[in-house]
Design an enzyme around this catalytic site. Structure first.
Site, mmCIF file in Angstrom:
data_model
loop_
_atom_site.group_PDB
_atom_site.id
_atom_site.type_symbol
_atom_site.label_atom_id
_atom_site.label_comp_id
_atom_site.label_asym_id
_atom_site.label_seq_id
_atom_site.Cartn_x
_atom_site.Cartn_y
_atom_site.Cartn_z
ATOM 1 N N GLY A 26 89.941 28.213 85.025
ATOM 2 C CA GLY A 26 89.056 29.207 84.434
ATOM 3 C C GLY A 26 88.981 30.479 85.252
ATOM 4 N N CYS A 27 87.946 31.266 84.958
ATOM 5 C CA CYS A 27 87.886 32.649 85.434
ATOM 6 C C CYS A 27 87.661 32.799 86.938
ATOM 7 C CB CYS A 27 86.788 33.398 84.681
ATOM 8 S SG CYS A 27 87.110 33.600 82.916
ATOM 9 N N PHE A 28 87.180 31.760 87.613
ATOM 10 C CA PHE A 28 86.954 31.893 89.056
ATOM 11 C C PHE A 28 88.229 31.767 89.870
ATOM 12 C CE2 PHE A 28 86.282 27.297 88.256
ATOM 13 C CZ PHE A 28 87.158 26.746 89.173
ATOM 14 N N PHE B 29 83.997 34.178 89.137
ATOM 15 C CA PHE B 29 82.951 33.421 88.444
ATOM 16 C C PHE B 29 83.584 32.631 87.307
ATOM 17 C CE2 PHE B 29 81.013 37.726 89.330
ATOM 18 C CZ PHE B 29 80.374 37.369 90.504
#
Length: 400
Positions: free
Chosen positions: A166-168, A376
Site C-alpha cells: 500500500g501507500c506507505f 501513510f
C-alpha cells in the site's frame, strides 16, 4: 587444523559500510495515457455506464473538484475498458483480466523508471547488488522483481519482492535499502515502486460511496532509486543521506484503510477518519524521529509526505503549523500525477532535488539541511525516514 586468523567481530566490521546510506539517483515513469481531472467524472460515469446515477455523479464531481489534482496517468484506456466491461462494474468477477494487465505492465513500467535511474547514476548496471521491488498491483510467481531482473539483464543480484503493502511502502523500500547498504560494504541497491490501477479500477456503487475516493485520487506511475553507502566521489553524486528510519502502527486505527483481493480485483475501503488519525499522531512521529537531533521546529526541515489526499495534507499542516512552502513539492506531485501509492514519495524526492538548482537554493532539500519523509497506508501504518540534504553542486562528482 589451523585456527582462524580473524574473529567474527572482525568479519562483521569488514562487512559494514563506514558512512550512512545515500540516494544516488532517481528515475520516474508513467504510462502514455493522460487523463485530466476536470474531464474525468463525465468519462468515468460514461465508460462504466453509470450516467443514470445522477446524484452519485454530482458527488463524484465534487470529490474531483476538491482533490487538488490537475491530471493523472493511467494504463487503462477507453478502448481497453470497452473491451473488458467486467472491470467497469462495481462487483463483477474480473481478476483474470486485471492480472493479465498488471503481471506484464508493472515490471515494464518499473523497467522504464529503473533505466532512468541507471542513466543518472552513470555506472554499469553490473554494479547493482540488490533489488527491492514493491507493488500493490497484483501478485505473481516468479514476481515482478524476477521479471525486472531479466528485463534489465542483471546477472547476480539479491532480490526482495514486496506485494500488497500500500501507500506507505515508498518509505519501506528506503528503510530496507538503508539497512542493506549500511550492512553490506560496497552494496548498490536498486529500489523500484511500480503501481498500476488496473487492480482497483471499478464502477461506482450507491451503497459503497467510499470506494469513489480511490477512483478520484489514484493514478499510475513507477519510481526507482539507486542507493548505497560510502559513495565514490569520482563517479557518484549523492542526492540525500538516509539518516534513520522507523515504522509504526497508529493507535486506534485498525480498519482505517484496508484492501482485499477478491475475484472482483483489489477492493479498497476507508473506514475511519484517516486525515484526523494521521494529524493526531504526526507530532509524536516527528518528536520520536528528531528529538535525538535536537530539532523541534517543523518549519526548519524539508517535507516529503505521501499525498494520500488534500485533506491529509491540510490537517497535517494545521496540526504542526507548517508554512505552505514546506508541502510545495508534495502538492505539486499530487496535482500533476495524483496518488500513485508507494511511488509517490520517490516522485516527490525527485521534484524536490530538481527545484533548488532552478531556484538558486543551496541544498537538495529546498535550501534546508534536515528533512522528513512520511509514508501513510493500510494499518494505519506510518513510515518515517529522516533525511539529510547535500549541497547543490555543478560539474563532475566530488568526494562526499
Amino acid at each position: 587444523m589451523a585456527g582462524a586468523t580473524v574473529t567474527v567481530d572482525e568479519v562483521r566490521k569488514g562487512q559494514r559500510a563506514t558512512g550512512p546510506a545515500t540516494v544516488l539517483a532517481i528515475g520516474t515513469a508513467t504510462p502514455a495515457n493522460c487523463v485530466y481531472q476536470a474531464d474525468y467524472p463525465d468519462y468515468y460515469f460514461r465508460i462504466t455506464k453509470s450516467d443514470h446515477l445522477t446524484d452519485l455523479k454530482e458527488k463524484f464531481k465534487r470529490m474531483c473538484d476538491k482533490s487538488m489534482i490537475r491530471k493523472r496517468y493511467m494504463h487503462l484506456t477507453e478502448e481497453f475498458l470497452s473491451e473488458n466491461p467486467s472491470m467497469c462494474a462495481y462487483m463483477a468477477p474480473s481478476l483474470d483480466a486485471r492480472q493479465d494487465v498488471v503481471v506484464t505492465e508493472v515490471p515494464k513500467l518499473g523497467k522504464a523508471a529503473a533505466q532512468e535511474a541507471i542513466k543518472e547514476w552513470g555506472q554499469p548496471k553490473s554494479r547493482i547488488t540488490h533489488l527491492v521491488f514493491c507493488t500493490t498491483s497484483g501478485v505473481d510467481m516468479p514476481g515482478a522483481d524476477y521479471q525486472l531482473t531479466k528485463a534489465l539483464g542483471l546477472r547476480v543480484v539479491n532480490r526482495l519482492m514486496m506485494y500488497q503493502q500500500g501507500c506507505f511502502a515508498g518509505g519501506t523500500v528506503l528503510r530496507v535499502a538503508k539497512d542493506v547498504a549500511e550492512n553490506n560494504r560496497g552494496a548498490r541497491v536498486m529500489v523500484v515502486c511500480s503501481e498500476i490501477t488496473a487492480v482497483t479500477f471499478r464502477g461506482p456503487s450507491e451503497s459503497h460511496v467510499d470506494s469513489l475516493v480511490g477512483q478520484a485520487l489514484f493514478g499510475d506511475g513507477a519510481a526507482a532509486g539507486r542507493g548505497g553507502a560510502d559513495p565514490d566521489g569520482r563517479v557518484e553524486r549523492p542526492l540525500f543521506q538516509l539518516v534513520s528510519a522507523a515504522q509504526t502502527i497508529l493507535p486506534d486505527s485498525e480498519g482505517a484503510i484496508d484492501g482485499h483481493l477478491r475475484e472482483v480485483g483489489l477492493a479498497f475501503h476507508l473506514l475511519k477518519d484517516v486525515p484526523g488519525l494521521i494529524s493526531k499522531n504526526i507530532e509524536r512521529a516527528l518528536e520520536d524521529a528528531f528529538e535525538p537531533l535536537g530539532i523541534s521546529d517543523w518549519n526548519s526541515i524539508f517535507w516529503v509526505a505521501h499525498p494520500g489526499g488534500p485533506a491529509i495534507l491540510d490537517q497535517v499542516e494545521a496540526k504542526v503549523g507548517l508554512d505552505k512552502a514546506r508541502m510545495r513539492a508534495t502538492r505539486h506531485v499530487l496535482s500533476e500525477y495524483g496518488n500513485m501509492s508507494s511511488a509517490c514519495v520517490l516522485f516527490i524526492l525527485d521534484e524536490m532535488r530538481k527545484r533548488p538548482a532552478e531556484d538558486g537554493q543551496s541544498t537538495t532539500g529546498e535550501g534546508l539541511d534536515w528533512g522528513v519523509l512520511f509514508g501513510f497506508g493500510p494499518g494505519l501504518t506510518v513510515e518515517t525516514v529522516v533525511l539529510h540534504s547535500v549541497p547543490i553542486t555543478t560539474g563532475a562528482p566530488t568526494a562526499a
